[in-house]
Design an enzyme around this catalytic site. Sequence first.
Site, PDB file in Angstrom:
ATOM      1  N   ASP A   1      13.579  16.748  -7.961  1.00 42.87           N
ATOM      2  CA  ASP A   1      12.249  17.032  -7.396  1.00 42.87           C
ATOM      3  C   ASP A   1      12.307  18.240  -6.463  1.00 42.87           C
ATOM      4  O   ASP A   1      11.859  18.178  -5.322  1.00 42.87           O
ATOM      5  CB  ASP A   1      11.744  15.778  -6.665  1.00 42.87           C
ATOM      6  CG  ASP A   1      10.226  15.769  -6.505  1.00 42.87           C
ATOM      7  OD1 ASP A   1       9.557  16.669  -7.055  1.00 42.87           O
ATOM      8  OD2 ASP A   1       9.715  14.870  -5.816  1.00 42.87           O
TER       9      ASP A   1
ATOM     10  N   ARG B   1       7.421  21.638  -1.378  1.00 46.48           N
ATOM     11  CA  ARG B   1       6.928  20.489  -0.605  1.00 46.48           C
ATOM     12  C   ARG B   1       8.082  19.598  -0.132  1.00 46.48           C
ATOM     13  O   ARG B   1       7.884  18.780   0.778  1.00 46.48           O
ATOM     14  CB  ARG B   1       5.919  19.667  -1.431  1.00 46.48           C
ATOM     15  CG  ARG B   1       6.517  19.054  -2.667  1.00 46.48           C
ATOM     16  CD  ARG B   1       5.579  18.162  -3.465  1.00 46.48           C
ATOM     17  NE  ARG B   1       6.238  17.808  -4.722  1.00 46.48           N
ATOM     18  CZ  ARG B   1       6.222  18.548  -5.827  1.00 46.48           C
ATOM     19  NH1 ARG B   1       5.501  19.655  -5.855  1.00 46.48           N
ATOM     20  NH2 ARG B   1       6.895  18.197  -6.893  1.00 46.48           N
TER      21      ARG B   1
ATOM     22  N   ASP C   1      13.929  15.015   0.714  1.00 43.38           N
ATOM     23  CA  ASP C   1      13.289  14.166  -0.278  1.00 43.38           C
ATOM     24  C   ASP C   1      14.185  13.811  -1.453  1.00 43.38           C
ATOM     25  O   ASP C   1      14.030  14.316  -2.556  1.00 43.38           O
ATOM     26  CB  ASP C   1      11.992  14.806  -0.782  1.00 43.38           C
ATOM     27  CG  ASP C   1      10.941  13.724  -0.935  1.00 43.38           C
ATOM     28  OD1 ASP C   1      11.309  12.632  -1.395  1.00 43.38           O
ATOM     29  OD2 ASP C   1       9.784  13.954  -0.577  1.00 43.38           O
TER      30      ASP C   1
END
Length: 280
Positions: free
Chosen positions: A140, A144, A158
């Site tokens: 991912d 962001r 993340d």
Amino acid sequence: KCGERETCLNGISRDDLDVGQILGEGFFGEVHKGVYKSPTGERVNVAIKTCKDCSADVKEKFLSEAELMKNLDHPHIVRLIGVIEVDPVWIVMELYSHGELGKYLVEQQYILTNATLILYCVQICKALAYLEGLSMVHRDIAVRNVLVASPECVKLGDFGLSRYIDEQEYYKATISRLPIKWMAPESINFRRFTTASDVWMFGVCVWEIFSLAQQPFFWLENGQVINHLESGVRLPKPQHCPPTLYALLTRCWAYEPHARPSFYQLACSLSDIHRTEMEQ
Ligand code: ADP
């Protein structure tokens, strides 16, 4: 201290935490700012992730990110401070007060230089080369999921979707939660995630950085992306992206996973591009 749990997380005590204001909304619940008093008496600014509807299933998924992060130690990866395992379960991380890179790029667009943007790419790439060495895939990679520690230092975070690649299990995400516009063709077609698909995603993340956080393929619907990729269409060169860097991106976006460079190779090439930019 962590009882019968087979895998022991870095347990810390709630009494050593002062919880402050909300920083943002995470997938599992609110993320708060806070201060942690370490056993040595040091006060550390932290981000505290909470888990809202934390049934046993959800708790396991929530904690899996911390489980992975506790084994990581890299200057450009978000640092885990510890976990509070008794309900309400919290994950405590080092605080990066400039927040998400995506938002930072928009706010600071008039003062960010090309050299700084390339520096961010080098740093994220080094973090990924480190994961590559541990046979870990992130899955991912996007602005962001990068946090800004200081104007000259970013941290990849993340790890909610990350996995060791020898593990054959799939993340049970519904299709709609998958970041299609960042994904390699084999990930879209067969949900195949490897270091080579991370390299593709890293290329998209570099594109985002030079586009100052525009959404990749914002002109397409998710469902149209794979047809475009298969007919050879790729993201265009962002206006301020050096041609040498764009040439590297197109190699990250080779249809065949084997034809893509490794993160180790990319880190070397990007460092060269950074050096050239600094000399100008
Ligand atoms: P999730 O991965 O569970 O969706 P995120 O990691 O995206 O949650 O966190 C939600 C928000 O909290 C982020 O957008 C970011 O603004 C903030 N945040 C999370 N971790 C940190 C941190 N270590 N330092 C600063 N802000 C953070």
